[in-house]
Design a protein around this motif. Structure first.
Motif, PDB file in Angstrom:
ATOM      1  N   SER A   1       0.512  -1.030  -0.288  1.00 39.31           N
ATOM      2  CA  SER A   1      -0.113  -0.043   0.280  1.00 39.31           C
ATOM      3  C   SER A   1       1.171   1.463   0.268  1.00 39.31           C
ATOM      4  O   SER A   1       2.049   1.511   0.795  1.00 39.31           O
ATOM      5  CB  SER A   1      -0.884  -0.450   0.893  1.00 39.31           C
TER       6      SER A   1
ATOM      7  N   ASN B   1      -7.126  -3.092  -4.376  1.00 37.66           N
ATOM      8  CA  ASN B   1      -6.839  -3.446  -3.459  1.00 37.66           C
ATOM      9  C   ASN B   1      -7.624  -4.623  -3.411  1.00 37.66           C
ATOM     10  O   ASN B   1      -8.790  -4.401  -3.243  1.00 37.66           O
ATOM     11  CB  ASN B   1      -6.866  -2.930  -1.860  1.00 37.66           C
ATOM     12  N   GLU B   2      -7.808  -5.704  -3.199  1.00 37.41           N
ATOM     13  CA  GLU B   2      -8.647  -6.956  -3.146  1.00 37.41           C
ATOM     14  C   GLU B   2      -9.054  -6.936  -1.801  1.00 37.41           C
ATOM     15  O   GLU B   2     -10.618  -7.036  -2.241  1.00 37.41           O
ATOM     16  CB  GLU B   2      -8.031  -8.201  -3.696  1.00 37.41           C
ATOM     17  N   GLN B   3      -8.577  -6.446  -1.166  1.00 38.31           N
ATOM     18  CA  GLN B   3      -9.274  -7.044   0.539  1.00 38.31           C
ATOM     19  C   GLN B   3     -10.385  -5.247   0.484  1.00 38.31           C
ATOM     20  O   GLN B   3     -10.435  -5.351   1.347  1.00 38.31           O
ATOM     21  CB  GLN B   3      -8.068  -6.726   1.374  1.00 38.31           C
ATOM     22  N   ASP B   4      -9.441  -4.588   0.619  1.00 34.61           N
ATOM     23  CA  ASP B   4     -10.445  -3.171   0.102  1.00 34.61           C
ATOM     24  C   ASP B   4     -10.497  -2.126  -0.908  1.00 34.61           C
ATOM     25  O   ASP B   4      -9.986  -1.463  -1.403  1.00 34.61           O
ATOM     26  CB  ASP B   4      -9.054  -2.296   1.165  1.00 34.61           C
TER      27      ASP B   4
ATOM     28  N   SER C   1      -9.015   1.500  -1.706  1.00 37.62           N
ATOM     29  CA  SER C   1      -8.113   1.588  -1.686  1.00 37.62           C
ATOM     30  C   SER C   1      -7.256   0.857  -3.485  1.00 37.62           C
ATOM     31  O   SER C   1      -7.933   0.305  -3.597  1.00 37.62           O
ATOM     32  CB  SER C   1      -7.202   1.638  -0.705  1.00 37.62           C
TER      33      SER C   1
END
Length: 181
Positions: A79, A112-115, A118
């Motif tokens: 990130s 961002n696959e988790q968020d 972002s």
């Protein structure tokens, strides 16, 4: 101040310490010795490192950013916050630097696959190939620089610098950062 050993040549810091000894004999300026040498070494090392990056068309900050992504392991992404924290720069500086590396097609921003709100910064194939070559040249350049010291002196220097770094980081409230390239 301790007397200079006959075993080593005088350096620029010795001249500064001598000037202080003459001008302020009441002042123990001996702490200026190690600090001045560390500062001068850092300045001269940065010049040597920059010249080592030139064949790869990189400068120090570009190398640091690409190396930080490379060290993160496949898929070589972090990130922006992880990057600017590891590199100890501001978010504004990071934004400018990311744009420059994106223009050169060395990094790209990916979702961002988790968020979903972002993005992540990832090495491109071109960036990965470049940093893989550049890090080999960098390590060889560092090996050449350090070859001026015998192995036992180098090991002792490394140990003592680690102790100083830990003390400085503790005083500043920082934990060990994986920044060193």
């Amino acid at each position: 101040m301790k007397h200079q050993s006959n075993q080593r040549q005088r350096d620029a810091v010795d001249a500064i310490l001598e000037q202080w000894r003459i001008e302020r004999p009441d002042l123990d300026a001996s702490p200026m010795g190690p600090i001045g040498r560390i500062k001068r070494c850092a300045m001269l090392l940065e010049q040597r490192l920059e010249s080592g990056f030139a064949p790869f068309d990189l400068n120090l900050w570009e190398f640091d950013m690409l190396a930080t992504l490379r060290r993160a392991g496949a898929p070589y992404r972090l990130s922006p916050t992880e990057l600017f924290s590891a590199l100890m720069v501001t978010s504004g500086t990071m934004t400018h630097r990311l744009k420059r590396l994106e223009t050169r097609e060395l990094v790209e921003r990916v979702p961002n696959e988790q968020d979903a709100r972002s993005m992540l910064v990832q090495l491109t194939r071109k960036g990965l190939a470049l940093i893989n070559r550049a890090v080999e040249g960098h390590v060889e350049n560092e090996r050449l620089v350090l070859s001026a010291l015998p192995a036992d002196a180098l090991a002792s220097l490394d140990e003592h610098l680690s102790m100083l770094l830990q003390a400085l980081e503790a005083a500043a409230g920082h934990s060990g950062s994986p920044h060193a390239s």
